[in-house]
Design an enzyme around this catalytic site. Structure first.
Site, PDB file in Angstrom:
ATOM      1  N   LYS A 144       5.557   3.445   8.319  1.00 36.94           N
ATOM      2  CA  LYS A 144       4.394   4.325   8.511  1.00 36.94           C
ATOM      3  C   LYS A 144       3.099   3.506   8.574  1.00 36.94           C
ATOM      4  O   LYS A 144       2.279   3.683   9.466  1.00 36.94           O
ATOM      5  CB  LYS A 144       4.327   5.295   7.332  1.00 36.94           C
ATOM      6  N   LYS A 184       5.320   1.817  -3.154  1.00 34.54           N
ATOM      7  CA  LYS A 184       5.267   3.176  -3.717  1.00 34.54           C
ATOM      8  C   LYS A 184       5.520   3.046  -5.207  1.00 34.54           C
ATOM      9  O   LYS A 184       6.168   2.096  -5.641  1.00 34.54           O
ATOM     10  CB  LYS A 184       6.347   4.059  -3.080  1.00 34.54           C
ATOM     11  N   LYS A 227       0.867  -1.184   0.000  1.00 37.72           N
ATOM     12  CA  LYS A 227       0.000   0.000   0.000  1.00 37.72           C
ATOM     13  C   LYS A 227       0.896   1.223   0.000  1.00 37.72           C
ATOM     14  O   LYS A 227       1.848   1.308   0.792  1.00 37.72           O
ATOM     15  CB  LYS A 227      -0.866  -0.012   1.273  1.00 37.72           C
ATOM     16  N   GLN A 251       7.298   3.944   3.838  1.00 41.17           N
ATOM     17  CA  GLN A 251       5.882   3.562   3.872  1.00 41.17           C
ATOM     18  C   GLN A 251       5.658   2.304   4.720  1.00 41.17           C
ATOM     19  O   GLN A 251       4.629   2.175   5.392  1.00 41.17           O
ATOM     20  CB  GLN A 251       5.406   3.317   2.431  1.00 41.17           C
ATOM     21  N   SER A 259      -6.781   5.874   3.813  1.00 42.66           N
ATOM     22  CA  SER A 259      -6.855   4.955   2.667  1.00 42.66           C
ATOM     23  C   SER A 259      -7.208   3.560   3.156  1.00 42.66           C
ATOM     24  O   SER A 259      -7.995   2.844   2.520  1.00 42.66           O
ATOM     25  CB  SER A 259      -5.515   4.905   1.933  1.00 42.66           C
ATOM     26  N   GLY A 276      -2.808   8.230  -4.263  1.00 42.40           N
ATOM     27  CA  GLY A 276      -2.183   9.420  -4.844  1.00 42.40           C
ATOM     28  C   GLY A 276      -0.936   9.846  -4.079  1.00 42.40           C
ATOM     29  O   GLY A 276      -0.626   9.317  -3.015  1.00 42.40           O
ATOM     30  N   ASP A 277      -0.215  10.764  -4.650  1.00 40.56           N
ATOM     31  CA  ASP A 277       0.926  11.434  -4.008  1.00 40.56           C
ATOM     32  C   ASP A 277       1.158  12.689  -4.852  1.00 40.56           C
ATOM     33  O   ASP A 277       0.227  13.147  -5.536  1.00 40.56           O
ATOM     34  CB  ASP A 277       2.155  10.501  -3.979  1.00 40.56           C
ATOM     35  N   ASN A 319      -2.379  19.101  -1.982  1.00 43.01           N
ATOM     36  CA  ASN A 319      -3.355  18.434  -1.115  1.00 43.01           C
ATOM     37  C   ASN A 319      -3.005  18.563   0.366  1.00 43.01           C
ATOM     38  O   ASN A 319      -3.836  18.952   1.182  1.00 43.01           O
ATOM     39  CB  ASN A 319      -3.440  16.958  -1.542  1.00 43.01           C
ATOM     40  N   THR A 357      -4.453  13.624   5.225  1.00 44.97           N
ATOM     41  CA  THR A 357      -3.028  13.791   5.552  1.00 44.97           C
ATOM     42  C   THR A 357      -2.817  15.096   6.320  1.00 44.97           C
ATOM     43  O   THR A 357      -2.148  15.118   7.366  1.00 44.97           O
ATOM     44  CB  THR A 357      -2.171  13.752   4.274  1.00 44.97           C
TER      45      THR A 357
HETATM   46  P1  NDP Z   1       0.558  17.777  -4.464  1.00 46.59           P
HETATM   47  O1  NDP Z   1       1.016  17.372  -5.819  1.00 46.59           O
HETATM   48  O2  NDP Z   1      -0.886  17.960  -4.208  1.00 46.59           O
HETATM   49  O3  NDP Z   1       1.311  19.095  -4.005  1.00 46.59           O
HETATM   50  C1  NDP Z   1       2.701  19.144  -3.925  1.00 46.59           C
HETATM   51  C2  NDP Z   1       3.115  20.548  -3.557  1.00 46.59           C
HETATM   52  O4  NDP Z   1       4.520  20.562  -3.287  1.00 46.59           O
HETATM   53  C3  NDP Z   1       2.897  21.535  -4.675  1.00 46.59           C
HETATM   54  O5  NDP Z   1       2.649  22.797  -4.129  1.00 46.59           O
HETATM   55  C4  NDP Z   1       4.228  21.488  -5.417  1.00 46.59           C
HETATM   56  O6  NDP Z   1       4.512  22.657  -6.154  1.00 46.59           O
HETATM   57  C5  NDP Z   1       5.196  21.362  -4.266  1.00 46.59           C
HETATM   58  N1  NDP Z   1       6.409  20.665  -4.740  1.00 46.59           N
HETATM   59  C6  NDP Z   1       6.480  19.451  -5.324  1.00 46.59           C
HETATM   60  N2  NDP Z   1       7.737  19.155  -5.651  1.00 46.59           N
HETATM   61  C7  NDP Z   1       8.470  20.210  -5.272  1.00 46.59           C
HETATM   62  C8  NDP Z   1       9.842  20.514  -5.335  1.00 46.59           C
HETATM   63  N3  NDP Z   1      10.723  19.640  -5.860  1.00 46.59           N
HETATM   64  N4  NDP Z   1      10.248  21.711  -4.819  1.00 46.59           N
HETATM   65  C9  NDP Z   1       9.365  22.589  -4.277  1.00 46.59           C
HETATM   66  N5  NDP Z   1       8.045  22.354  -4.192  1.00 46.59           N
HETATM   67  C10 NDP Z   1       7.607  21.183  -4.670  1.00 46.59           C
HETATM   68  O7  NDP Z   1       1.183  16.671  -3.464  1.00 46.59           O
HETATM   69  P2  NDP Z   1       0.776  16.323  -1.976  1.00 46.59           P
HETATM   70  O8  NDP Z   1       0.295  17.536  -1.256  1.00 46.59           O
HETATM   71  O9  NDP Z   1      -0.079  15.120  -2.030  1.00 46.59           O
HETATM   72  O10 NDP Z   1       2.174  15.852  -1.373  1.00 46.59           O
HETATM   73  C11 NDP Z   1       3.054  16.729  -0.667  1.00 46.59           C
HETATM   74  C12 NDP Z   1       4.002  15.924   0.198  1.00 46.59           C
HETATM   75  O11 NDP Z   1       3.233  15.142   1.135  1.00 46.59           O
HETATM   76  C13 NDP Z   1       4.873  14.897  -0.531  1.00 46.59           C
HETATM   77  O12 NDP Z   1       6.113  14.773   0.136  1.00 46.59           O
HETATM   78  C14 NDP Z   1       4.072  13.601  -0.373  1.00 46.59           C
HETATM   79  O13 NDP Z   1       4.894  12.457  -0.498  1.00 46.59           O
HETATM   80  C15 NDP Z   1       3.576  13.777   1.049  1.00 46.59           C
HETATM   81  N6  NDP Z   1       2.424  12.948   1.408  1.00 46.59           N
HETATM   82  C16 NDP Z   1       1.241  13.049   0.733  1.00 46.59           C
HETATM   83  C17 NDP Z   1       0.161  12.281   1.118  1.00 46.59           C
HETATM   84  C18 NDP Z   1      -1.179  12.422   0.490  1.00 46.59           C
HETATM   85  O14 NDP Z   1      -2.129  11.832   1.013  1.00 46.59           O
HETATM   86  N7  NDP Z   1      -1.333  13.177  -0.572  1.00 46.59           N
HETATM   87  C19 NDP Z   1       0.278  11.270   2.198  1.00 46.59           C
HETATM   88  C20 NDP Z   1       1.548  11.314   2.899  1.00 46.59           C
HETATM   89  C21 NDP Z   1       2.573  12.118   2.480  1.00 46.59           C
HETATM   90  P3  NDP Z   1       4.374  22.630  -7.758  1.00 46.59           P
HETATM   91  O15 NDP Z   1       2.913  22.710  -8.018  1.00 46.59           O
HETATM   92  O16 NDP Z   1       5.137  23.803  -8.197  1.00 46.59           O
HETATM   93  O17 NDP Z   1       4.982  21.306  -8.206  1.00 46.59           O
END
Ligand code: NDP
Length: 443
Positions: free
Chosen positions: A111, A123, A87, A108, A375, A162-163, A237, A206
């Site tokens: 976690k 992943k 997962k 993961q 999830s 998603g991620d 997100n 999250t």
């Molecule tokens: P989204 O794609 O919804 O948002 C990602 C955000 O981070 C965007 O604002 C993006 O900006 C920014 N970002 C991505 N890559 C970079 C980078 N290299 N440098 C600077 N900014 C960056 O993703 P999530 O919100 O889902 O995920 C954010 C983090 O949370 C990740 O580390 C993910 O692994 C973690 N996470 C997410 C979960 C979930 O349920 N969604 C669960 C657990 C962890 P831009 O639009 O410019 O790319």
């Protein structure tokens, strides 16, 4: 022990620096626990747990709107099925490579174990960049990606979510393609739409979970979140729903970022401004700079928000976004609590600053586990063919985050009372998986 072990990991997995970083952190945390529990060493649990059960790498050809053929690379890392089906999320981002996905899959495993739910770790993703692509291009890519991935996943085998770069739209296109290929309507993905098997609160989970954990950490110091000034990075997100819960609990979020820069709104990002961000990011797919133009506040091009004075910080964008200098600035400016919505957003040197400063530091493995936990709740509802109410799911999420905090405290409390949440999460996550591996023989 750590040095010798890491030398072998590095030699066997050359160039995978994020994976090395994630493994080193866990092995350092486990060192003294393993000395006191030699059975894990005898059974070579560490050597086995760093080796994925299976890695799938595949070609993803698709056609863009100009009729050009494009080729991306797809991945799925099936890291551990010791305590349940694999997962973990799918990430679509141009920086995606094997080392990054192995680090994420490895984290993961721990976690998912911490959530208390029966989920193994995995992943996946692709170096595909959804930014600037039309809906039709994203759909064609997702269909091609799922055409191959569908051979390897299933509701009792491997359940992706998603991620970064994979939200409701992408999950929808992939679910549709899986259904066509298999002729099955099953809970093979989580993060689904509400009308077709999704769970209430999954989009929020999250961010909400991170704030719930932060509240538990604050309680250990008799502090409350009310009135706290909070810096948040990212605007996707996790960042969006972190802000939503912060507002519900009376805190004051003041920053948001994307990969181009960050905005600072000293008046606070309120509910109305958050609605603008949701529309900007989820529908118009615009840049965070537009927030500064709309609400007349400062935008810092190419910078991250850690120089802004705050009580609490919620890194919610990506890995290694807080370095040593950022960490020192945060602590110097009076930040008392770091809660990682993102995965591994702090470098090892930054973590050292937080731990030696004895501030409340909630690592991603614990702090962002609410996403995968919900999830897991989506999977339960799919199996039951029932939908729980918003209140029911949020209550379960809240309870899970409280339990995660207890587990971290149980395994991470030091003689002076300081809770080292890094050790707590790593040891607490490890024990259940390791015991299951021993019970199941040489797997
Ligand atoms: P989204 O794609 O919804 O948002 C990602 C955000 O981070 C965007 O604002 C993006 O900006 C920014 N970002 C991505 N890559 C970079 C980078 N290299 N440098 C600077 N900014 C960056 O993703 P999530 O919100 O889902 O995920 C954010 C983090 O949370 C990740 O580390 C993910 O692994 C973690 N996470 C997410 C979960 C979930 O349920 N969604 C669960 C657990 C962890 P831009 O639009 O410019 O790319």
């Amino acid at each position: 022990m750590v040095k010798e072990f890491m030398e072998k990991v590095i030699q066997k997995n050359p160039g995978e620096i994020e994976f090395h970083q994630a493994v080193r952190e866990v092995v350092e945390s486990l060192e003294s626990y393993l000395k006191n529990n030699p059975e894990y060493m005898e059974k070579k649990i560490l050597q086995r747990i760093v080796e994925p059960e299976r890695v799938i790498i595949f070609r993803v050809p698709w056609i863009d709107d100009q009729g050009e053929i494009c080729v991306n690379r797809g991945f799925r890392i099936e890291m551990s099925s010791a305590i349940g089906p694999y997962k973990g999320g799918l990430r679509f981002h141009p920086t995606v490579n094997l080392g990054i996905l192995k680090f994420l899959a490895f984290e993961q495993v721990f976690k998912n174990s911490l959530t208390g739910l029966p989920m193994g770790g995995g992943k996946g993703g692709s170096d595909f960049d959804p930014k600037g692509k039309s809906d039709n291009e994203v759909m064609r890519f997702c269909q091609s990606f799922m055409t191959e991935l569908s051979r390897h996943i299933g509701p009792d085998t491997d359940v992706p979510a998603g991620d970064i770069g994979v939200g409701g739209r992408e999950i929808g296109y992939m679910f549709g393609q899986y259904k066509r290929l298999r002729n099955e309507f099953t809970g093979v993905l989580t993060g689904k739409g509400l009308g077709w098997g999704g769970s209430l609160i999954r989009p929020e989970a999250t961010g909400y979970g991170a704030v719930f954990l932060a509240c538990e950490m604050l309680k250990t110091r008799n502090e409350s979140i009310k009135g706290k000034v909070c810096t948040v990075s990212g605007s996707g997100n996790v960042a969006q729903y972190t802000i939503k819960k912060l507002l519900q609990l009376g805190a004051k979020p003041v920053t948001l970022s994307d990969s181009n820069g960050f905005i600072h709104d000293p008046a606070g990002i309120d509910e109305k401004k958050l609605q603008f961000v949701l529309e900007l990011k989820n529908i118009k797919r615009g840049r965070i700079k537009e927030y500064a133009d709309k609400f007349n506040c400062e935008y810092y091009e190419g910078k991250r928000p850690w120089g802004i004075k705050c009580d609490m910080a919620f890194p919610s964008a990506t890995q290694n976004e807080i370095n040593k200098q950022d960490a020192e600035t945060l602590v110097k400016n009076g930040c008392i609590c770091i809660t990682e919505g993102a995965n591994m957003p702090s470098t090892p040197e930054a973590i050292e600053v937080f731990i030696s400063g004895k501030i409340l530091y909630g690592p991603g493995k614990a702090a962002n586990a609410g996403g995968v936990a919900t999830s897991g709740l989506e999977m339960s509802q799919n199996s039951l063919r029932l939908s729980w109410t918003r209140e029911e799911v949020e209550k379960r999420l809240h309870d899970i985050m409280i339990n995660i905090h207890e587990t971290c405290a149980k395994y991470g409390k030091e003689p002076d009372g300081f809770i080292n949440y890094v050790n707590g999460a790593n040891i607490g996550g490890f024990v259940k998986v390791a015991d299951a591996m021993i019970d199941q023989g040489l797997v």
